[in-house]
Design an enzyme around this catalytic site. Structure first.
Site, PDB file in Angstrom:
ATOM      1  N   PHE A  11       0.881  -1.394  -0.061  1.00 18.61           N
ATOM      2  CA  PHE A  11       0.046   0.044  -0.058  1.00 18.61           C
ATOM      3  C   PHE A  11       0.867   1.356  -0.009  1.00 18.61           C
ATOM      4  CE2 PHE A  11      -4.049   2.009   1.774  1.00 18.61           C
ATOM      5  CZ  PHE A  11      -4.722   2.044   0.602  1.00 18.61           C
ATOM      6  N   THR A  13       2.936   3.939  -3.237  1.00 21.49           N
ATOM      7  CA  THR A  13       2.578   4.529  -4.423  1.00 21.49           C
ATOM      8  C   THR A  13       1.508   4.096  -5.039  1.00 21.49           C
ATOM      9  OG1 THR A  13       4.798   5.513  -4.316  1.00 21.49           O
ATOM     10  CG2 THR A  13       3.473   5.794  -6.258  1.00 21.49           C
ATOM     11  N   VAL A  14       1.833   2.791  -5.511  1.00 21.89           N
ATOM     12  CA  VAL A  14       0.904   1.968  -6.552  1.00 21.89           C
ATOM     13  C   VAL A  14      -0.111   1.379  -6.052  1.00 21.89           C
ATOM     14  CG1 VAL A  14       0.854   0.312  -8.312  1.00 21.89           C
ATOM     15  CG2 VAL A  14       2.916   1.582  -8.221  1.00 21.89           C
ATOM     16  N   LYS A 104       8.008  -5.852 -11.424  1.00 22.18           N
ATOM     17  CA  LYS A 104       8.887  -6.095 -12.728  1.00 22.18           C
ATOM     18  C   LYS A 104       9.861  -7.134 -12.118  1.00 22.18           C
ATOM     19  CE  LYS A 104      10.236  -1.572 -11.791  1.00 22.18           C
ATOM     20  NZ  LYS A 104       9.740  -0.274 -11.947  1.00 22.18           N
ATOM     21  N   GLY A 133       4.913   1.546 -17.409  1.00 25.49           N
ATOM     22  CA  GLY A 133       3.813   2.079 -16.597  1.00 25.49           C
ATOM     23  C   GLY A 133       2.463   2.284 -17.170  1.00 25.49           C
ATOM     24  N   ASP A 200      17.027  -1.793 -14.068  1.00 20.11           N
ATOM     25  CA  ASP A 200      15.507  -1.457 -14.220  1.00 20.11           C
ATOM     26  C   ASP A 200      14.687  -1.741 -15.721  1.00 20.11           C
ATOM     27  OD1 ASP A 200      12.658  -0.435 -13.057  1.00 20.11           O
ATOM     28  OD2 ASP A 200      13.300   0.824 -14.861  1.00 20.11           O
ATOM     29  N   LYS A 204      12.297  -5.129 -17.482  1.00 13.29           N
ATOM     30  CA  LYS A 204      11.127  -4.677 -18.237  1.00 13.29           C
ATOM     31  C   LYS A 204      11.524  -5.312 -19.530  1.00 13.29           C
ATOM     32  CE  LYS A 204      10.337  -0.472 -15.606  1.00 13.29           C
ATOM     33  NZ  LYS A 204      10.837   0.905 -15.711  1.00 13.29           N
ATOM     34  N   GLY A 302       4.616   6.461 -12.120  1.00  9.40           N
ATOM     35  CA  GLY A 302       3.776   7.100 -11.317  1.00  9.40           C
ATOM     36  C   GLY A 302       2.501   6.719 -10.867  1.00  9.40           C
TER      37      GLY A 302
HETATM   38  N1  LIG Z   1       5.970   3.757  -8.408  1.00 11.13           N
HETATM   39  C1  LIG Z   1       5.896   3.431  -9.813  1.00 11.13           C
HETATM   40  O1  LIG Z   1       5.647   4.584 -10.395  1.00 11.13           O
HETATM   41  C2  LIG Z   1       5.968   2.112 -10.292  1.00 11.13           C
HETATM   42  C3  LIG Z   1       5.598   1.873 -11.484  1.00 11.13           C
HETATM   43  C4  LIG Z   1       5.489   0.552 -12.253  1.00 11.13           C
HETATM   44  C5  LIG Z   1       5.982  -0.467 -11.425  1.00 11.13           C
HETATM   45  N2  LIG Z   1       6.131  -0.293 -10.017  1.00 11.13           N
HETATM   46  C6  LIG Z   1       6.236  -1.404  -9.122  1.00 11.13           C
HETATM   47  O2  LIG Z   1       5.214  -1.548  -8.128  1.00 11.13           O
HETATM   48  C7  LIG Z   1       5.678  -2.190  -7.007  1.00 11.13           C
HETATM   49  C8  LIG Z   1       5.230  -1.223  -5.969  1.00 11.13           C
HETATM   50  O3  LIG Z   1       5.951   0.050  -5.998  1.00 11.13           O
HETATM   51  P1  LIG Z   1       5.532   1.392  -5.070  1.00 11.13           P
HETATM   52  O4  LIG Z   1       6.358   2.585  -5.699  1.00 11.13           O
HETATM   53  O5  LIG Z   1       4.384   1.577  -4.829  1.00 11.13           O
HETATM   54  O6  LIG Z   1       6.600   0.875  -3.798  1.00 11.13           O
HETATM   55  P2  LIG Z   1       6.270   1.529  -2.510  1.00 11.13           P
HETATM   56  O7  LIG Z   1       5.710   2.929  -2.297  1.00 11.13           O
HETATM   57  O8  LIG Z   1       7.553   1.566  -1.675  1.00 11.13           O
HETATM   58  O9  LIG Z   1       5.269   0.550  -1.600  1.00 11.13           O
HETATM   59  C9  LIG Z   1       5.556  -0.671  -1.348  1.00 11.13           C
HETATM   60  C10 LIG Z   1       4.667  -1.349  -0.519  1.00 11.13           C
HETATM   61  O10 LIG Z   1       4.731  -2.800  -0.370  1.00 11.13           O
HETATM   62  C11 LIG Z   1       4.717  -3.200   0.959  1.00 11.13           C
HETATM   63  N3  LIG Z   1       5.582  -4.086   1.163  1.00 11.13           N
HETATM   64  C12 LIG Z   1       6.768  -4.290   0.840  1.00 11.13           C
HETATM   65  N4  LIG Z   1       7.257  -5.679   1.251  1.00 11.13           N
HETATM   66  C13 LIG Z   1       6.132  -6.272   1.695  1.00 11.13           C
HETATM   67  C14 LIG Z   1       5.829  -7.348   2.357  1.00 11.13           C
HETATM   68  N5  LIG Z   1       6.968  -8.401   2.377  1.00 11.13           N
HETATM   69  N6  LIG Z   1       4.695  -7.800   2.771  1.00 11.13           N
HETATM   70  C15 LIG Z   1       3.636  -7.112   2.579  1.00 11.13           C
HETATM   71  N7  LIG Z   1       3.820  -5.622   1.885  1.00 11.13           N
HETATM   72  C16 LIG Z   1       4.856  -5.301   1.821  1.00 11.13           C
HETATM   73  C17 LIG Z   1       5.089  -1.783   1.901  1.00 11.13           C
HETATM   74  O11 LIG Z   1       4.475  -1.878   3.138  1.00 11.13           O
HETATM   75  P3  LIG Z   1       4.784  -0.960   4.372  1.00 11.13           P
HETATM   76  O12 LIG Z   1       4.060   0.242   3.892  1.00 11.13           O
HETATM   77  O13 LIG Z   1       4.256  -1.443   5.432  1.00 11.13           O
HETATM   78  O14 LIG Z   1       6.484  -0.872   4.284  1.00 11.13           O
HETATM   79  C18 LIG Z   1       4.458  -0.638   1.089  1.00 11.13           C
HETATM   80  O15 LIG Z   1       3.226  -0.481   1.327  1.00 11.13           O
HETATM   81  C19 LIG Z   1       7.143  -2.371  -7.330  1.00 11.13           C
HETATM   82  O16 LIG Z   1       7.280  -3.714  -7.593  1.00 11.13           O
HETATM   83  C20 LIG Z   1       7.551  -1.461  -8.336  1.00 11.13           C
HETATM   84  O17 LIG Z   1       8.672  -1.829  -9.023  1.00 11.13           O
HETATM   85  C21 LIG Z   1       6.169   1.181  -9.487  1.00 11.13           C
END
Ligand SMILES: NC(=O)c1ccc[n+]([C@@H]2O[C@H](COP(=O)([O-])OP(=O)(O)OC[C@H]3O[C@@H](n4cnc5c(N)ncnc54)[C@H](OP(=O)(O)O)[C@@H]3O)[C@@H](O)[C@H]2O)c1
Length: 328
Positions: A11, A13-14, A104, A133, A200, A204, A302
């Site tokens: 929970f 960003t995404v 990814k 994305g 990264d 992809k 994003g």
């Molecule tokens: N951000 C982007 O724009 C984007 C774009 C494309 C793909 N992605 C991919 O989407 C995924 C999430 O990205 P994000 O940017 O949203 O990451 P983020 O903001 O760091 O959020 C990660 C979330 O995962 C939770 N988490 C991590 N390890 C966990 C576990 N073992 N059990 C349960 N929950 C766990 C964290 O919980 P806590 O809050 O409790 O720490 C946090 O809520 C990644 O794989 C990333 O590569 C991101």
């Protein structure tokens, strides 16, 4: 109205983006799909922080609890790294849940395995968000592949690298200045290694290779080079010759059937499909036998672009009405 239940794993960003879109588009999705989706569980590592008001009662740290929820049928996954993400999704698939992932790192390595398992269990895997994305490259490629062969894919798959190269050219900044600005704007992580080293983009590219060719090259054979060795002087010289540096991830099926890939900076001219792709945008150019070269350009990351394509994956799955048990 029929209702099905969903969980969001992660929970940040995404994950929050998915939750917001599902709430904001609740009525519209209900009307268009004829099914109401209820977010029934949110998996995090620490439930003491309520990231979005009104969600505390949904949060859990236990995947057992997620799967024990009666009527759970869709799992959105937005956590980081291969594990425990893969194990969670494997369990979800074996529990006959459709899964939709943005991860990814996990999917590049375990995507084919997860899709095979999903087939056996009669459920779908959505992975549009893993690559580029908000650019709908996966669904476009799936459609194209019904009729065309794809022989080569060239992509600008990392927005941070592209932003840095763009600013080095347009502002004359050094690599370090452009990276700092990317971090200030929230484009680059505090630890930007995965972005600027090419890792990264490589992950992809491997996802696209698996989709286009049904296989990936041996990872050890792929030359992966980042952008950190490019100087402002080199960028200026290229510019004077009418050329631009792009960080290109490229995979190709050779005439002998071998799949080869490379990731690194390339100089491209005005005729190249990736020449106009500036700032944080991503792009994918597909060489096909009937259509020719098709180039898709758009926001590569994003909260909303990424979450939006995940909700689209959900809508597509619902559209197929695959194996859903609906409660009225
Ligand atoms: N951000 C982007 O724009 C984007 C774009 C494309 C793909 N992605 C991919 O989407 C995924 C999430 O990205 P994000 O940017 O949203 O990451 P983020 O903001 O760091 O959020 C990660 C979330 O995962 C939770 N988490 C991590 N390890 C966990 C576990 N073992 N059990 C349960 N929950 C766990 C964290 O919980 P806590 O809050 O409790 O720490 C946090 O809520 C990644 O794989 C990333 O590569 C991101």
């Amino acid at each position: 109205m029929a209702t099905i239940k969903a969980a969001i794993l992660g929970f940040g960003t995404v994950g929050q983006g998915i939750y917001h879109i599902l709430n904001e588009k609740r009525e519209e999705l209900k009307n268009k799909l004829g099914i109401e989706l209820e977010v029934a569980k949110i998996l995090v590592t620490d439930t003491s922080r309520e990231r979005v008001p009104g969600t505390a009662h949904l949060m859990t740290t236990s995947m057992d609890e997620v799967l024990a929820e009666p009527g759970m049928q869709v799992v959105f996954e937005a956590i980081v790294n291969e594990e425990p993400a893969f194990t969670y999704l494997k369990r979800a698939v074996e529990h006959k849940c459709h899964v939709i992932t943005a991860n990814k790192v996990m999917f590049a390595k375990r995507g084919l395995e997860l899709q095979d398992l999903a087939k056996v269990n009669g459920v779908f895997v959505g992975f549009e968000a893993t690559t580029a994305g908000g650019v709908p490259v996966i669904k476009t490629m799936k459609n194209i592949l019904l009729v065309n062969d794809v022989s080569r894919i060239q992509g600008v798959l990392n927005g941070t690298s592209n932003y840095i190269l763009t600013k080095m050219r347009s502002q004359g900044w050094s690599f370090e200045t452009a990276l700092k600005e990317a971090q200030n704007l929230g484009y680059a992580e505090a630890d930007p290694y995965n972005d600027i080293s090419g890792q990264d983009a490589f992950k992809k590219l491997m996802i696209l290779s698996a989709l286009a060719f049904g296989e990936q090259p041996d990872w050890a054979d792929v030359d992966v080079v980042g952008i950190d060795s490019i100087s402002a002087e080199q960028v200026k010289e290229a510019c004077e010759k009418g050329l631009r540096y792009r960080h290109v991830a490229e995979v190709e099926k050779l005439a002998d059937g071998k799949v080869v890939a490379k990731v690194g900076p390339q100089l491209v001219d005005k005729e190249h499909p990736l020449y106009p792709v500036d700032d944080v945008n991503n792009a994918v150019a597909l060489d096909t036998n009937y259509i020719g070269t098709l180039t898709l350009i758009g926001p590569g990351a994003g909260m909303y672009p990424t979450a939006s394509v995940m909700v689209e994956d959900y809508a597509e799955i619902i559209g197929k009405r695959a194996g859903f048990v609906v409660t009225i």
